[in-house]
Design an enzyme around this catalytic site. Sequence first.
Site, PDB file in Angstrom:
ATOM      1  N   ASP A 103      -2.219   2.330  -4.512  1.00  0.00           N
ATOM      2  CA  ASP A 103      -3.440   2.765  -3.841  1.00  0.00           C
ATOM      3  C   ASP A 103      -4.560   1.758  -4.087  1.00  0.00           C
ATOM      4  O   ASP A 103      -4.510   0.955  -5.041  1.00  0.00           O
ATOM      5  CB  ASP A 103      -3.881   4.142  -4.353  1.00  0.00           C
ATOM      6  CG  ASP A 103      -2.875   5.224  -4.009  1.00  0.00           C
ATOM      7  OD1 ASP A 103      -2.193   5.084  -2.976  1.00  0.00           O
ATOM      8  OD2 ASP A 103      -2.765   6.198  -4.781  1.00  0.00           O
ATOM      9  N   HIS A 145       0.823  -1.213   0.000  1.00  0.00           N
ATOM     10  CA  HIS A 145       0.000   0.000   0.000  1.00  0.00           C
ATOM     11  C   HIS A 145       0.858   1.264   0.000  1.00  0.00           C
ATOM     12  O   HIS A 145       0.345   2.369  -0.233  1.00  0.00           O
ATOM     13  CB  HIS A 145      -0.928  -0.002   1.221  1.00  0.00           C
ATOM     14  CG  HIS A 145      -2.237   0.678   0.974  1.00  0.00           C
ATOM     15  ND1 HIS A 145      -2.462   1.513  -0.087  1.00  0.00           N
ATOM     16  CD2 HIS A 145      -3.409   0.638   1.684  1.00  0.00           C
ATOM     17  CE1 HIS A 145      -3.696   1.963  -0.043  1.00  0.00           C
ATOM     18  NE2 HIS A 145      -4.295   1.449   1.016  1.00  0.00           N
TER      19      HIS A 145
END
Length: 429
Positions: free
Chosen positions: A404, A400
């Site tokens: 995204d 992450h």
Amino acid sequence: MATDVIVPTLGESITEATLGQWLKQPGDAVKADEPIASLETDKVAVEVNAPTAGVIAEHVASEGDTVSVGAVIARIQEGASAATAATPAVEDRTAVGKAEAAAPAEPAAAPAGQATPVGYGNHGEAEEGGTGGQTLSPSVRRAVLEHGVDPSKIKGTGKDGRITKDDVIEAAKIQPAAAKAAAPAPSVSAPAVSSGGRKEERVRMSRLRQTVARRLKEAQNTAAMLTTFNDVDMTEVIAARAKYKDLFEKKHGVRLGFMGFFVKAACQALRDIPSVNGSIEGEEIVYHDYADISVAVSAPNGLVVPVIRDAQDMSVATIEKTIGDFGKRAKDGTLKMDEMKGGTFTISNGGVFGSLMSTPIINPPQSAVLGLHRIEERPVVRDGQVVVRPMMYLALSYDHRLIDGREAVTFLVALKNAIEDPTRLLIDL
């Protein structure tokens, strides 16, 4: 005159290995370039060849020892013959103990075969036991000990008549029960027996397993890992495969599977969502304009992950041929270390083992891994009607820090659309 046997160069950045198994014992006659020991590295096993013909004079290192590149592990007495080595070999085996001396697949039972780098699978196939003039590979010997069969009575189905692990298993199925009962059991380590009769066994982790454990934990500690799911209707791909599989195999000499579709679809999705194909190096993001796809392939002792280089330029047929070749050589134990290095994105198909859903762990420095699962008929709604369709869950685990949620979902949707409508793969949509 004695010649030292040293640990050979093992590959880039690999400076040490574990001595996994001696294939020749002191007193055994050897020929030049035949394997005498198996070394375990972080990725594969490498057989050490005799630098000259002669007789094994001594072992300098023991099984389980960590040895460095260039270190001496044994010495060979040059000029000696098998006849002069017969007595020492017998004495050495007698000292080991009756159980080991009676084992049908002891390394001294036959001369060794051709040396080759081998993976953590079958460690390669070996020539027929007592009749082919070749030593059984480590995993085949383990199978012989485990099933208690006589390798000299097994007809090998491998290349040049070599005995494979499957040959041993098949021979064990038809072996009389009495013979199995009389066969010695494998001795990996001595089990500890408590007063209640319950047993425990401690087995040293292989170097490969230690490396896997360390890297997986490092991935969890370093990456901000998250998994996003989707499902895909496999109806169209299954229909296309059923329609063209015979023609495909006739033309290309390989079976048409599902992985070819998924690798091709993943390459297109990676091109559209480049961050999924990127990696983090320090404070920089590296974007790759190529797709080197790591594919998890099953080997007898675990999964190995060879890399399909430049998969974006390959046809489905070439991808299937490459994966098929990887699978065969993973089973034979002949994958090379260079073939498992690198990779920009990984696909792992747990569905072949029956997995319904999972959260795969990324393989650093890669930033994402796609998990495929079993195909299962489930009720879904299509045009207001409940119908039964062959469905598969997809799982994308990603870092992450770089990817995204929007990009992860977009990637999965692009993959889903390509699989549900394979025509998109042809017209590049």
